[in-house]
Write a protein that holds these residues in place. Structure first.
Motif, PDB file in Angstrom:
ATOM      1  N   SER A 299      71.826  68.458  72.440  1.00  0.00           N
ATOM      2  CA  SER A 299      71.610  68.657  71.003  1.00  0.00           C
ATOM      3  C   SER A 299      71.738  70.125  70.650  1.00  0.00           C
ATOM      4  O   SER A 299      72.256  70.482  69.584  1.00  0.00           O
ATOM      5  CB  SER A 299      70.234  68.115  70.593  1.00  0.00           C
ATOM      6  OG  SER A 299      70.213  66.701  70.640  1.00  0.00           O
ATOM      7  N   MET A 300      71.257  71.002  71.519  1.00  0.00           N
ATOM      8  CA  MET A 300      71.438  72.439  71.297  1.00  0.00           C
ATOM      9  C   MET A 300      72.920  72.801  71.344  1.00  0.00           C
ATOM     10  O   MET A 300      73.416  73.549  70.495  1.00  0.00           O
ATOM     11  CB  MET A 300      70.678  73.225  72.367  1.00  0.00           C
ATOM     12  CG  MET A 300      70.804  74.739  72.210  1.00  0.00           C
ATOM     13  SD  MET A 300      70.389  75.667  73.710  1.00  0.00           S
ATOM     14  CE  MET A 300      71.789  75.274  74.751  1.00  0.00           C
ATOM     15  N   HIS A 301      73.633  72.243  72.299  1.00  0.00           N
ATOM     16  CA  HIS A 301      75.044  72.572  72.475  1.00  0.00           C
ATOM     17  C   HIS A 301      75.864  72.187  71.239  1.00  0.00           C
ATOM     18  O   HIS A 301      76.745  72.937  70.808  1.00  0.00           O
ATOM     19  CB  HIS A 301      75.584  71.842  73.706  1.00  0.00           C
ATOM     20  CG  HIS A 301      77.051  72.027  73.922  1.00  0.00           C
ATOM     21  ND1 HIS A 301      77.586  73.204  74.427  1.00  0.00           N
ATOM     22  CD2 HIS A 301      78.112  71.203  73.703  1.00  0.00           C
ATOM     23  CE1 HIS A 301      78.895  73.092  74.503  1.00  0.00           C
ATOM     24  NE2 HIS A 301      79.240  71.874  74.079  1.00  0.00           N
ATOM     25  N   TYR A 302      75.570  71.027  70.640  1.00  0.00           N
ATOM     26  CA  TYR A 302      76.320  70.568  69.491  1.00  0.00           C
ATOM     27  C   TYR A 302      75.699  70.990  68.163  1.00  0.00           C
ATOM     28  O   TYR A 302      76.210  70.630  67.095  1.00  0.00           O
ATOM     29  CB  TYR A 302      76.453  69.040  69.528  1.00  0.00           C
ATOM     30  CG  TYR A 302      77.275  68.541  70.695  1.00  0.00           C
ATOM     31  CD1 TYR A 302      78.578  68.985  70.887  1.00  0.00           C
ATOM     32  CD2 TYR A 302      76.747  67.636  71.611  1.00  0.00           C
ATOM     33  CE1 TYR A 302      79.331  68.542  71.957  1.00  0.00           C
ATOM     34  CE2 TYR A 302      77.498  67.180  72.683  1.00  0.00           C
ATOM     35  CZ  TYR A 302      78.796  67.641  72.861  1.00  0.00           C
ATOM     36  OH  TYR A 302      79.538  67.200  73.916  1.00  0.00           O
ATOM     37  N   GLY A 303      74.611  71.731  68.199  1.00  0.00           N
ATOM     38  CA  GLY A 303      73.991  72.189  66.966  1.00  0.00           C
ATOM     39  C   GLY A 303      73.328  71.079  66.170  1.00  0.00           C
ATOM     40  O   GLY A 303      73.272  71.145  64.938  1.00  0.00           O
ATOM     41  N   ILE A 304      72.833  70.055  66.856  1.00  0.00           N
ATOM     42  CA  ILE A 304      72.218  68.911  66.183  1.00  0.00           C
ATOM     43  C   ILE A 304      70.723  69.151  66.032  1.00  0.00           C
ATOM     44  O   ILE A 304      70.029  69.442  67.008  1.00  0.00           O
ATOM     45  CB  ILE A 304      72.480  67.619  66.977  1.00  0.00           C
ATOM     46  CG1 ILE A 304      73.991  67.364  67.058  1.00  0.00           C
ATOM     47  CG2 ILE A 304      71.765  66.436  66.352  1.00  0.00           C
ATOM     48  CD1 ILE A 304      74.375  66.250  67.997  1.00  0.00           C
ATOM     49  N   GLU A 305      70.235  69.024  64.824  1.00  0.00           N
ATOM     50  CA  GLU A 305      68.828  69.271  64.557  1.00  0.00           C
ATOM     51  C   GLU A 305      67.972  68.112  65.065  1.00  0.00           C
ATOM     52  O   GLU A 305      68.460  66.998  65.256  1.00  0.00           O
ATOM     53  CB  GLU A 305      68.587  69.474  63.059  1.00  0.00           C
ATOM     54  CG  GLU A 305      68.746  68.214  62.208  1.00  0.00           C
ATOM     55  CD  GLU A 305      70.167  67.960  61.785  1.00  0.00           C
ATOM     56  OE1 GLU A 305      70.372  67.252  60.772  1.00  0.00           O
ATOM     57  OE2 GLU A 305      71.097  68.441  62.456  1.00  0.00           O
ATOM     58  N   VAL A 306      66.685  68.383  65.277  1.00  0.00           N
ATOM     59  CA  VAL A 306      65.738  67.354  65.696  1.00  0.00           C
ATOM     60  C   VAL A 306      64.554  67.346  64.730  1.00  0.00           C
ATOM     61  O   VAL A 306      64.185  68.380  64.162  1.00  0.00           O
ATOM     62  CB  VAL A 306      65.218  67.583  67.139  1.00  0.00           C
ATOM     63  CG1 VAL A 306      66.339  67.441  68.147  1.00  0.00           C
ATOM     64  CG2 VAL A 306      64.538  68.939  67.277  1.00  0.00           C
ATOM     65  N   ARG A 307      63.993  66.170  64.538  1.00  0.00           N
ATOM     66  CA  ARG A 307      62.772  66.046  63.741  1.00  0.00           C
ATOM     67  C   ARG A 307      61.579  66.441  64.606  1.00  0.00           C
ATOM     68  O   ARG A 307      61.521  66.095  65.786  1.00  0.00           O
ATOM     69  CB  ARG A 307      62.600  64.603  63.252  1.00  0.00           C
ATOM     70  CG  ARG A 307      63.713  64.119  62.357  1.00  0.00           C
ATOM     71  CD  ARG A 307      63.437  62.712  61.838  1.00  0.00           C
ATOM     72  NE  ARG A 307      63.453  61.725  62.911  1.00  0.00           N
ATOM     73  CZ  ARG A 307      64.538  61.079  63.329  1.00  0.00           C
ATOM     74  NH1 ARG A 307      65.717  61.355  62.765  1.00  0.00           N
ATOM     75  NH2 ARG A 307      64.477  60.193  64.284  1.00  0.00           N
ATOM     76  N   VAL A 308      60.624  67.125  63.995  1.00  0.00           N
ATOM     77  CA  VAL A 308      59.418  67.539  64.711  1.00  0.00           C
ATOM     78  C   VAL A 308      58.207  66.882  64.064  1.00  0.00           C
ATOM     79  O   VAL A 308      57.983  67.003  62.857  1.00  0.00           O
ATOM     80  CB  VAL A 308      59.257  69.072  64.717  1.00  0.00           C
ATOM     81  CG1 VAL A 308      57.874  69.463  65.227  1.00  0.00           C
ATOM     82  CG2 VAL A 308      60.335  69.712  65.594  1.00  0.00           C
ATOM     83  N   ILE A 309      57.458  66.153  64.870  1.00  0.00           N
ATOM     84  CA  ILE A 309      56.200  65.548  64.448  1.00  0.00           C
ATOM     85  C   ILE A 309      55.096  66.186  65.277  1.00  0.00           C
ATOM     86  O   ILE A 309      55.208  66.274  66.506  1.00  0.00           O
ATOM     87  CB  ILE A 309      56.213  64.016  64.661  1.00  0.00           C
ATOM     88  CG1 ILE A 309      57.391  63.380  63.917  1.00  0.00           C
ATOM     89  CG2 ILE A 309      54.898  63.410  64.216  1.00  0.00           C
ATOM     90  CD1 ILE A 309      58.530  62.965  64.801  1.00  0.00           C
ATOM     91  N   ARG A 310      54.065  66.644  64.612  1.00  0.00           N
ATOM     92  CA  ARG A 310      52.960  67.279  65.327  1.00  0.00           C
ATOM     93  C   ARG A 310      51.760  66.348  65.402  1.00  0.00           C
ATOM     94  O   ARG A 310      51.390  65.712  64.416  1.00  0.00           O
ATOM     95  CB  ARG A 310      52.546  68.588  64.654  1.00  0.00           C
ATOM     96  CG  ARG A 310      53.458  69.769  64.963  1.00  0.00           C
ATOM     97  CD  ARG A 310      52.926  71.059  64.363  1.00  0.00           C
ATOM     98  NE  ARG A 310      53.639  72.220  64.873  1.00  0.00           N
ATOM     99  CZ  ARG A 310      54.772  72.700  64.359  1.00  0.00           C
ATOM    100  NH1 ARG A 310      55.316  72.097  63.304  1.00  0.00           N
ATOM    101  NH2 ARG A 310      55.366  73.758  64.877  1.00  0.00           N
ATOM    102  N   GLY A 311      51.169  66.281  66.585  1.00  0.00           N
ATOM    103  CA  GLY A 311      49.910  65.586  66.755  1.00  0.00           C
ATOM    104  C   GLY A 311      48.770  66.573  66.570  1.00  0.00           C
ATOM    105  O   GLY A 311      48.669  67.557  67.302  1.00  0.00           O
TER     106      GLY A 311
END
Length: 654
Positions: A299-311
């Motif tokens: 995902s870093m290599h292709y520049g793809i964002e990720v959703r972040v959920i915090r506990g």
């Protein structure tokens, strides 16, 4: 690139010299301190709920409606995604800024087998199928679509909470030791009936209908709405075996601060990978670049964002871990490396940067609310006009906050903690009788029968089903104050705040997390008869009409999506409510709640201090989990009534 050996990839950092790399134990990165989930939801005990919950009970009309909605959503996904689609060749993206993902063609269907199978079995198989391979992104949705998706998520969460609360009641009746968690039972029922959202596409980026700051009390609810598809693992990703180019892609992560090598600074996160851990989440082996670890690197290599959920640990959470899960938006993975962790073993680390231009992080709002609960003057003390506009008439203070202008109108009215009824209401309320229970109401008692032979609340005071009228124990009942049928009469328990809003004039929010189904407060005023109201309106109308409130209570506990044959319990009809409420001189905090056609608060009529069916109390309950500092909203009127006629709040509280 060999995913088993990171040293063969020149673009990825190699292991520090001198550190041998034994074969690690590859396990999903799990949430610490969470109660272990049962791996197979099909093995959960059947949820009775007085329903016949089987796969064939969904009506054709409901199935078509649900499928049509998702078909239209999928088309929007495909259209918006294809606009920026770029082909990946030789591990290189033609346009690095496109954040492109190659969609996977639909898997071929076995038409012969489907044709030979019974229709009910085919429908059930389609509803229970695994998540799709295709990766898509949603972008540029118009306001109508945003509202529709938000309403879809809201109703799905309402069904989930309704089932979960009813499951809690069933668990309270079980005498055997084996009990299943209510959140798992609710999610299993919804999955078996095809009500999990976003299973037809693997969504990269924001999920339509889910806003930054939304709070989820249970992990399984994240799975139900498609925000994070793993019940326990901290990294959700598309495996390489399902990807068109054989590489995994990460879509979301959960950050809970329970791992020794994690560093959470809000906008910047150092996230450690998974693997090499024992059953106590201690690092005992070096990690390996595969599974979720490789997905994060790709995902870093292709520049793809990720959703972040915090506990985040939060007061008011009813989960076993005492945490809630808050969606904090999209992050980009900007760096990854292999390093020696605090335990002395090799750990993969990923640096995540929050993408700019998003709404304020929900976890930051939770921290701000916690600080305000401890010290109400810690934030902009000059804007705090009053620490308690109720002047001690409520069990907790109600703060008045204005950082926009010098308006302080809420301080100019007499605070009224309970509605004031005319004396004849009590004199004409009929025979004053109550239950004879000694240590709380039990089944078959007088008040239990008045409520249709069921308790209106759970042991924790959550509303189980909305109904036209609810009967609480009153002054002539012998049960003690802690009786489960005495909830709304105890008054306010959440720390509320009246605040100045640029959009709605005055608004109301809470410093506490309010759980779905929880009582908030009463809507109070001076009760006027129909004749008195007609005289009063000669000089202008600033009245609240209870009969005009939308019947949102009918949505709470409505399980028609679960069973097409479901029928709401029949309740005795009540006379039309012809009275009005004068809030021009005496009122309470509820009068400042804003109007919305998609509210998060509902009105439930309740009787407890008299038996006159024509003059109930107006009690407000949460229709969803309401995060701290999120504005309350009510639906004041029915369709066809002009906005200026809907509510006195809109006319007098701006």
């Amino acid at each position: 690139m060999d995913p088993q050996n990171p040293n063969q990839n020149p673009s990825f950092p190699s292991a520090p010299p001198g550190i041998p790399i034994p074969a690690p134990i590859l396990t999903p990165k799990q949430e610490p301190l969470d109660e272990p989930l049962q791996p197979n939801l099909n093995n959960l005990p059947n949820l009775n709920l007085n329903l016949n919950l089987n796969h064939n009970n969904i009506s054709q009309e409901q199935t078509l409606t649900h499928s049509d909605d998702f078909g239209r959503v999928a088309e929007l996904f495909r259209t918006n995604f294809s606009n920026g689609l770029q082909q990946i060749q030789n591990d290189v993206v033609d346009d690095p800024n496109s954040r492109a993902i190659v969609p996977v063609p639909d898997a071929p269907r076995n038409e012969e087998n489907n044709n030979n199978a019974p229709a009910g079995e085919v429908a059930a198989a389609q509803r229970l199928q695994r998540r799709y391979k295709e990766l898509v992104r949603v972008s540029d949705l118009g306001l109508p679509d945003q509202r529709q998706f938000r309403e879809m998520v809201r109703r799905t969460r309402m069904v989930y909470d309704s089932i979960r609360v009813l499951a809690v009641v069933e668990e309270e009746k079980r005498v055997d030791v084996r009990r299943a968690r209510s959140d798992l039972r609710a999610s299993a029922v919804m999955r078996n009936h095809g009500l999990w959202l976003n299973r037809d596409k693997r969504i990269v980026g924001a999920i339509p209908g889910i806003c930054i700051g939304d709070v989820f009390i249970y992990r399984m609810e994240l799975v139900v709405v498609g925000l994070h598809g793993q019940p326990q693992a901290g990294i959700d990703y598309l495996p390489g075996s399902m990807s068109s180019n054989g590489e995994p892609i990460a879509t979301s992560v959960i950050v809970s601060g329970g791992y020794e090598d994690d560093v959470d600074q809000g906008d910047v996160i150092i996230y450690s990978g998974h693997g090499g851990q024992d059953k106590n989440s201690r690092q005992v082996f070096h990690q390996k670049l595969e599974g979720g670890n490789l997905a994060m690197e790709r995902s870093m290599h292709y520049g793809i964002e990720v959703r972040v959920i915090r506990g985040v640990r939060c007061e008011g959470s009813s989960s076993a871990s005492g945490k809630v899960y808050v969606y904090d938006g999209l992050y980009r993975i900007v760096e990854c490396w292999f390093d020696v962790g605090k335990s002395g073993f090799g750990v993969y680390k990923y640096k995540l940067w929050r993408i700019e231009g998003q709404a304020k992080m929900g976890s930051s709002v939770l921290k701000e609310a916690l600080m305000l609960r401890r010290d109400p003057l810690c934030f902009k003390p000059m804007c705090v006009l009053s620490l308690d506009i109720a002047n001690g008439k409520e069990s907790v203070g109600i703060r008045l906050f204005n950082d926009i202008d010098r308006n302080h109108d809420p301080m100019c009215f007499e605070y009224l903690p309970k509605a004031t009824f005319p004396p004849f209401v009590f004199h004409q309320s009929g025979k004053t009788t109550g239950c004879a229970c000694v240590d709380g109401c039990t089944e078959e008692c007088f008040c239990f029968m008045k409520n249709g032979n069921e308790f209106p609340y759970s042991q924790n005071g959550l509303l189980l089903k909305g109904r036209p009228l609810l009967f609480e124990c009153g002054p002539f009942c012998h049960c003690p104050p802690h009786c489960r049928n005495r909830v709304t009469q105890k008054g306010l328990k959440h720390r509320l705040e009246v605040f100045r809003s640029r959009e709605t004039g005055w608004g109301v929010r809470s410093l506490d997390l309010i759980q779905a189904g929880a009582f908030i407060c009463e809507y109070t005023g001076v009760v006027l008869t129909k004749e008195q109201a007609q005289i009063f309106t000669m000089n202008g109308d600033s009245l609240i009409y209870p009969s005009r409130f939308a019947e949102s209570w009918a949505e709470w506990g409505n399980l028609s999506l679960i069973d097409a044959n479901y029928k709401r319990p029949s309740y005795p009809s009540i006379p039309p409510l012809d009275f009005a409420m004068d809030v021009s001189r005496m009122r309470n905090v509820a009068c400042y709640i804003s109007h919305s056609s998609t509210p998060n608060v509902m009105v439930q009529f309740v009787l407890y201090d008299h038996n006159n069916l024509m003059f109930p109390h107006l009690m407000l309950f949460a229709m969803e989990n309401i995060p701290p500092l999120r504005e309350f909203s009510l639906d004041y009127g029915v369709a066809g009534v002009a906005d200026e006629e809907l509510t006195g709040k809109l006319a007098i509280c701006m």
